[in-house]
Design a protein around this motif. Structure first.
Motif: not given
Length: 244
Positions: A60-64, A96-99, A123-126
């Motif tokens: 999951a990735v949140i990009l600016p 933020s990102f998670s795997v 992944s979203i929860l991380k």
């Protein structure tokens, strides 16, 4: 858009003209940054659904909002070299990102589709930033009852389920070739899973996971026939062509 500035320039050298023209076209066709504007949006995707061995991996990735990259695309459309080039860029610029890796035992318990969705949920929860919206690659809703019926692996708490249920999500067919955050998630899922397969290759080199990454190649199936299965194989999958 300011990233067009200076891209399409005139040069006397014909190769320079060609390069700049194709760069300009690529920018014109570049993926969209967000599905919804003015919100914190996470993209999520998985890798390894069709493999005979190894985990299914999600990111999951949140990009600016200002993030742009002309190279970024669905990981399946990129060479290994370009995926590895993009990986540190995504990690360095993501808000933020998670795997998440989910192992074959869980895949066999709840099936690969549910395991893929569960890996994306985990992944979203991380993420250390809670998104306002989630975009998911595919045509299935992110939340499904089947993805939360596991008895092994992570069991979601009531609070975690409340968080997941409180965030609206949109499933997008071929979203990894349309939106940057999903494409970024696909790149991370693929590269982190490849690293995992390279690691377990050292334990079982006869299956050549370093090259086939657990996919059902002829070589992989011949090795299964010769050496049998390992703890990393998915027993509910058709491991041999004549096995139904």
């Amino acid at each position: 858009m300011n990233y067009y500035k200076g891209v399409y320039k005139k040069h006397t050298n014909s190769s320079s003209i060609s390069l700049d023209f194709y760069t300009f076209i690529k920018i014109k066709l570049m993926l969209r940054s967000h599905f919804l504007e003015n919100c914190i949006e996470a993209g999520t995707d998985e890798a390894g659904r069709g493999c005979l061995a190894g985990p299914v991996t999600a990111a999951a990735v949140i990009l600016p909002h200002h993030f742009t990259n002309v190279l970024l695309n669905d990981s399946k459309m990129l060479s290994e070299k370009n995926r590895l080039l993009l990986k540190p860029i995504i990690i360095g610029e993501a808000l933020s990102f998670s795997v998440t890796h989910l192992e074959p035992l869980l895949i066999d318990e709840i099936n690969i589709l549910n395991a893929s969705l569960k890996a994306m949920q985990e992944s979203i929860l991380k993420l250390n930033v809670i998104p306002n919206h989630i975009i998911v690659d595919g045509n299935r809703p992110l939340l499904s009852k089947g993805s939360q019926k596991n008895k092994i692996g992570k069991i979601f708490t009531k609070e975690e389920l409340q968080i997941l249920n409180s965030i609206p999500s949109t499933s997008i067919i071929k979203g990894d070739s349309k939106f940057m955050s999903i494409a970024a998630a696909s790149v991370l899922a693929k590269t982190y899973r490849d690293e995992y397969m390279d690691l377990i290759h050292e334990e079982f080199p006869m299956y050549n996971w370093k090259q086939n990454k657990g996919y059902p190649t002829k070589e992989h199936r011949e090795a299964i026939l010769k050496y049998g299965v390992t703890k990393y194989h998915r027993l509910t999958f058709r491991l041999l062509k004549d096995k139904r």
